[in-house]
Enzyme design. Structure first.
Site, PDB file in Angstrom:
ATOM      1  N   LYS A  81       2.000  -1.841  29.665  1.00 43.47           N
ATOM      2  CA  LYS A  81       1.364  -1.629  28.359  1.00 43.47           C
ATOM      3  C   LYS A  81       2.408  -1.388  27.269  1.00 43.47           C
ATOM      4  O   LYS A  81       2.231  -1.824  26.120  1.00 43.47           O
ATOM      5  CB  LYS A  81       0.364  -0.467  28.428  1.00 43.47           C
ATOM      6  CG  LYS A  81      -0.907  -0.834  29.192  1.00 43.47           C
ATOM      7  CD  LYS A  81      -1.897   0.314  29.261  1.00 43.47           C
ATOM      8  CE  LYS A  81      -3.173  -0.133  29.987  1.00 43.47           C
ATOM      9  NZ  LYS A  81      -4.170   0.945  30.088  1.00 43.47           N
TER      10      LYS A  81
ATOM     11  N   ARG B  10       3.080  -3.321  23.782  1.00 41.21           N
ATOM     12  CA  ARG B  10       3.208  -2.598  22.505  1.00 41.21           C
ATOM     13  C   ARG B  10       4.475  -3.006  21.760  1.00 41.21           C
ATOM     14  O   ARG B  10       4.451  -3.239  20.550  1.00 41.21           O
ATOM     15  CB  ARG B  10       3.240  -1.077  22.748  1.00 41.21           C
ATOM     16  CG  ARG B  10       1.892  -0.462  23.026  1.00 41.21           C
ATOM     17  CD  ARG B  10       2.022   1.052  22.958  1.00 41.21           C
ATOM     18  NE  ARG B  10       0.765   1.727  23.241  1.00 41.21           N
ATOM     19  CZ  ARG B  10       0.545   3.016  23.016  1.00 41.21           C
ATOM     20  NH1 ARG B  10       1.520   3.770  22.506  1.00 41.21           N
ATOM     21  NH2 ARG B  10      -0.617   3.574  23.288  1.00 41.21           N
TER      22      ARG B  10
ATOM     23  N   HIS C 264      -2.536   7.580  39.232  1.00 36.71           N
ATOM     24  CA  HIS C 264      -3.164   7.948  37.957  1.00 36.71           C
ATOM     25  C   HIS C 264      -4.037   9.191  38.141  1.00 36.71           C
ATOM     26  O   HIS C 264      -4.036  10.091  37.294  1.00 36.71           O
ATOM     27  CB  HIS C 264      -3.987   6.786  37.407  1.00 36.71           C
ATOM     28  CG  HIS C 264      -3.152   5.570  37.116  1.00 36.71           C
ATOM     29  ND1 HIS C 264      -3.695   4.352  36.798  1.00 36.71           N
ATOM     30  CD2 HIS C 264      -1.796   5.385  37.096  1.00 36.71           C
ATOM     31  CE1 HIS C 264      -2.729   3.469  36.607  1.00 36.71           C
ATOM     32  NE2 HIS C 264      -1.579   4.073  36.791  1.00 36.71           N
TER      33      HIS C 264
ATOM     34  N   GLY D 158     -15.430  -4.859  28.226  1.00 32.91           N
ATOM     35  CA  GLY D 158     -15.568  -5.949  27.276  1.00 32.91           C
ATOM     36  C   GLY D 158     -16.998  -6.214  26.847  1.00 32.91           C
ATOM     37  O   GLY D 158     -17.284  -6.407  25.660  1.00 32.91           O
TER      38      GLY D 158
END
Length: 313
Positions: free
Chosen positions: A139, A143, A271, A17
Site C-alpha cells: 500500500k 501511495r 494483522h 466495492g
C-alpha cells in the site's frame, strides 16, 4: 450548489466495492463501474453488474491488462475509487493499482483518487511483522506512486470491518458468534475500532468532494465503536442473556500457532496480532494532516456495535 463529482469504482462487485457503488448512487453521484469483458461464467458478478445498471450506474468495460481502456474510463469521471482486494485469503492485488496510477497520470483530468486502503493505516505500520507487513508495504508503494505523480488523493483508514471481527467475537477464523465459548486475546482489554461496511462506504463517498479531506488520511473512528474484545463479548452476552465460557490465548501462544499456518493465513493472523495484542488502531492520536470521519459528518447515523450484533440473534 456545487456539482457532484462523477465517480468510477474499480472492484465494484467486491465485498466493499458493491457498497461503494450503492453509497455513491444514494448520495446522487453519477456512478460508473469498471468491469472486465473476460468475466467468464461468473454469473453472480454479471447479475450484480446488471442490478447496478438498473439502479442507474453506468457499466464501463476496462481491464488492468489494457492500459488504453483504463485511460478512457478515467477520462469519463472526476473521482476514481479502487476497492480491489488486499486480503490474502481472498486475493491480494494491491500492486495492480500501479497500472491505474499510470492511467490516471495519462488521463490528466482527475480531481481525487481513493486507492484500495480501508483498513489499518499502512503509514503507521513500518514496524509490522512478517509476513503480514507485505500488505502495508504494498500500500505504501502505491501511495508513493500517487504522490510522485501529483495525483490528488484521499486515503481512508476504516479500521476493522465489522463482518470479519464482530461476527466472530474478534476471533480469527470465525464469522458467526458462539453462544457457548469465546477465546480472549490476552486479557481481552486491548481496544480496537469496528465499523459497519455500509458505513465505511457512506463516509468514503462523503469525503470525495470535501476540500477538508484533500490529500489527507481520513480515519473512521465512530466513538461508540471503540471497544475491547471483552466489551464486544459483554454486548453479545447481554443480547443473548447468557454468559459465555471464556479461555485465553497469550501473545506467545498466538504467534506459535500462527507460524504453523500457510502463508495467506499467517498474513491475516499477523494483522490480528497487531490489532488485538498491540492495539495498533488506537495507540495514537490522529493529529494534524488527517481527519476523523464521524466528526466531519455528524449527520451520518452510524451503526453501533450493539446494533450490528443484533443481526446475529
Amino acid at each position: 450548489m456545487a456539482m457532484k463529482s462523477k465517480v468510477l469504482i474499480v472492484g465494484g462487485t467486491g465485498y466493499l466495492g458493491k457498497r461503494l457503488v450503492k453509497a455513491s448512487l444514494a448520495q446522487g453521484h453519477e456512478t460508473y463501474v469498471l468491469h472486465r469483458n473476460e468475466i467468464g461464467v461468473d454469473i453472480e458478478k454479471v447479475q450484480m453488474l446488471l442490478s447496478f445498471k438498473q439502479q442507474g450506474a453506468h457499466l464501463v468495460a476496462g481491464s488492468f491488462n489494457d492500459h488504453g481502456s483504463l485511460v478512457n474510463a478515467v477520462k469519463l469521471v472526476d473521482v476514481v475509487i479502487c476497492a480491489i482486494s488486499g486480503v490474502h485469503i481472498r486475493s491480494h492485488q494491491i500492486l495492480l493499482q500501479l497500472k491505474l496510477v499510470d492511467a490516471i497520470k495519462e488521463a490528466g483530468n482527475l480531481k481525487r483518487f481513493l486507492p484500495s486502503e480501508f483498513g489499518t493505516d499502512p503509514a503507521r505500520m513500518e514496524n509490522a511483522m512478517e509476513p503480514g507487513r507485505v500488505t502495508f508495504d504494498d500500500k505504501m508503494v502505491v501511495r508513493r506512486a500517487i504522490e510522485e505523480a501529483g495525483i490528488p488523493f484521499t486515503y481512508v483508514s476504516a479500521n476493522c470491518f465489522a463482518g470479519y471481527f464482530l461476527g466472530g467475537l474478534c476471533q480469527p477464523g470465525f464469522i458467526l458468534p458462539s453462544r457457548e465459548h469465546v477465546c480472549l486475546h490476552g486479557d481481552g482489554n486491548q481496544k480496537a475500532i469496528y465499523v459497519d461496511e455500509d458505513d465505511i462506504a457512506t463516509y468514503s463517498i462523503k469525503s470525495i468532494d470535501d476540500p477538508r479531506t484533500l490529500n489527507k488520511t481520513v480515519y473512521i473512528r465512530p466513538p461508540k465503536n471503540i471497544l475491547s474484545q471483552r466489551e464486544v463479548v459483554q454486548i453479545w452476552e447481554k443480547l443473548i442473556g447468557k454468559e459465555l465460557r471464556k479461555s485465553s490465548i497469550s501473545d506467545q501462544e498466538f504467534l506459535a500457532i500462527m507460524k504453523e499456518q500457510d502463508y495467506a493465513e499467517q498474513v491475516g493472523l499477523t494483522h490480528y496480532y497487531h490489532v488485538c495484542y498491540e492495539g495498533c488502531l488506537t495507540n495514537f492520536e490522529i493529529g494534524d494532516g488527517a481527519e476523523e470521519a464521524s466528526t466531519l459528518y455528524p449527520e451520518v447515523q452510524y451503526t453501533t456495535v450493539e446494533e450490528y450484533m443484533k443481526r446475529y440473534l
